[in-house]
Design an enzyme around this catalytic site. Structure first.
Site, PDB file in Angstrom:
ATOM      1  N   TYR A 141       0.814  -1.212   0.000  1.00  0.00           N
ATOM      2  CA  TYR A 141       0.000   0.000   0.000  1.00  0.00           C
ATOM      3  C   TYR A 141       0.852   1.268   0.000  1.00  0.00           C
ATOM      4  CZ  TYR A 141      -4.512  -2.297   0.933  1.00  0.00           C
ATOM      5  OH  TYR A 141      -5.666  -3.030   0.852  1.00  0.00           O
ATOM      6  N   ASP A 251     -11.544 -10.013   4.792  1.00  0.00           N
ATOM      7  CA  ASP A 251     -12.820 -10.122   4.072  1.00  0.00           C
ATOM      8  C   ASP A 251     -13.216 -11.595   3.970  1.00  0.00           C
ATOM      9  OD1 ASP A 251     -12.989  -7.368   3.627  1.00  0.00           O
ATOM     10  OD2 ASP A 251     -13.670  -7.635   1.554  1.00  0.00           O
TER      11      ASP A 251
HETATM   12  C1  IPM Z   1     -10.059  -2.081   4.425  1.00  0.00           C
HETATM   13  C2  IPM Z   1     -10.488  -1.514   3.101  1.00  0.00           C
HETATM   14  C3  IPM Z   1      -9.469  -0.486   2.628  1.00  0.00           C
HETATM   15  C4  IPM Z   1      -8.126  -1.166   2.507  1.00  0.00           C
HETATM   16  C5  IPM Z   1      -9.899   0.198   1.321  1.00  0.00           C
HETATM   17  C6  IPM Z   1     -11.196   0.944   1.474  1.00  0.00           C
HETATM   18  C7  IPM Z   1      -8.838   1.094   0.767  1.00  0.00           C
HETATM   19  O1  IPM Z   1     -10.671  -2.521   2.166  1.00  0.00           O
HETATM   20  O2  IPM Z   1      -9.873  -1.291   5.368  1.00  0.00           O
HETATM   21  O3  IPM Z   1      -9.933  -3.293   4.532  1.00  0.00           O
HETATM   22  O4  IPM Z   1      -7.836  -1.801   1.481  1.00  0.00           O
HETATM   23  O5  IPM Z   1      -7.335  -1.083   3.443  1.00  0.00           O
HETATM   24 MG    MG Z   2     -10.526  -4.474   2.987  1.00  0.00          MG
END
Ligand code: IPM
Ligand code: MG
Length: 365
Positions: A141, A251
């Site tokens: 990131y 997720d």
């Molecule tokens: C999370 C979300 C974020 C991420 C997005 C909204 C950028 O998916 O907090 O898991 O990828 O970190």
């Molecule tokens: Mg996420």
């Protein structure tokens, strides 16, 4: 002593679920005699509409000078043009990086009364209780180089998986500290057989693990882990991993709990001492398709508020009171749309919030 909490509702269902978590915090403060000060700021699409940017310097400064940040969700189709570099999520990245919120705690629990909401078999998910610790300010990131450019063969882009020893060590320490108060087991997930950064990750994790003789630290490859997570989730206690892997696995783990609407998170800037600056948000997004309809589940937001009490205000009793209020309401059969099934009692977002608040009031006062 007064505690300052910055409130960033954001977009989509962010405002409506944050209304409920805010109400829960106000009630806890009343019941337990605490002085909480709330200050609101715009973030994400709401800030782009009002100020042309995802977050102003004033809002960032307000968050920096708070004890904790209560966050809703950001984003929506209105700000989704892939050609535009200005995105609501930038506010999230800026907060994470500027406030050094490197440890993202995402607990995933299978509740007995909701086992049938998981698409996995009840005997697989029953009893699962995992604390994910996702590294949040490094890796793909944020690593450099991160850019897009034109070449003679066409467009090209790069992101970098970059980790320093210190970045790895501090997040693994958070995982070990959390495991001490749980079942004493940490699994570190990497891709050791393909990535050099993962080899450093595994080495440093092993070194930190050696400092914790009471903790059983083991390692798992990311591909194996992604399968084990849904094949036998009860084998895991604390899981620590990189920013990108952690995003994906949490997720995936939501299917164990049965709904994204149940899962809270805390993003901490240090060890979980109880007095650490942190940001608290549901792991679900802004869900623009259901925004404003009163159907969103506020439990993820309310459980995030409980984590705020625990990790930033040092109020463990109060956090437990709020968590047990949520459990009581679920046990009595109240359900928002996402977790509804026949024979249970359907509630709106606000009704669910009110029910939980009334349990907190009944508990002490
Ligand atoms: C999370 C979300 C974020 C991420 C997005 C909204 C950028 O998916 O907090 O898991 O990828 O970190
Ligand atoms: Mg996420």
């Amino acid at each position: 002593m007064s505690h300052r909490i910055a409130v960033l509702r954001g977009d989509g269902i962010g405002p409506e679920v944050t209304d409920q978590s805010l109400k829960a915090l106000v009630t806890v403060a009343e019941q337990f005699g605490h002085d909480l000060e709330f200050e609101e700021g715009l973030v994400g699409g709401a800030a782009i509409d009002a100020h042309g940017i995802p977050m102003t310097e004033e809002t960032l400064a307000m968050c920096q000078s708070s004890d904790a940040i209560l966050f809703g969700a950001v984003g929506g189709p209105k700000w989704d043009d892939a050609g535009v570099d200005l995105r609501p999520e930038q506010a999230l990245f800026r907060l994470r990086k500027t406030l050094n919120l490197f440890a993202n705690l995402r607990p995933v629990t299978s509740y007995q009364m909701l086992v049938d909401k998981s698409p996995l078999r009840p005997e697989v998910v029953r009893g699962a209780d995992i604390m994910f610790v996702r590294e949040l300010t490094g890796g793909l990131y944020f690593g450099q180089p991160k850019k897009r450019w034109e070449t003679v063969e066409g467009r090209r882009a790069v992101d970098s998986e970059d980790y320093s020893e210190n970045e790895i060590a501090r997040v693994v320490r958070v995982a070990c500290e959390l495991a001490r108060k749980r079942r004493g087991k940490v699994v570190s997930v990497d891709k050791f057989n393909a990535l050099i950064s993962s080899r450093l990750w595994r080495q440093v994790a092993t070194e930190v693990g050696a400092e914790y003789s009471d903790i059983e630290l083991s390692h798992m490859l990311a591909d194996t882990f992604s399968m084990q997570l849904i094949a036998q989730p009860t084998q895991f206690d604390v899981v620590v991993t990189t920013n990108m892997f952690g995003d994906i696995f949490t997720d995936e783990a939501a299917v164990i709990a049965g709904s994204m609407g149940l899962l809270p998170s805390a993003s901490l800037s240090g060890l979980p001492t109880g007095k650490t600056l942190g940001m608290y948000e549901p792991i679900h997004g802004s869900a623009p398709d259901i925004a404003g309809q009163g159907v969103a589940n506020p439990i993820a937001a309310i459980l995030s508020a409980a984590m705020l009490l625990r990790y930033s205000l040092g109020m463990e009793t109060e956090a437990l009171a709020l968590e047990s209020a949520v459990m009581s309401v679920l046990e009595e059969g109240y359900r928002t749309a996402d977790i509804y099934s026949e024979g249970t009692k359907r509630t709106t977002t606000e009704e669910m919030g009110d029910l939980i608040v009334s349990k907190v009031q009944a508990k002490k006062g």
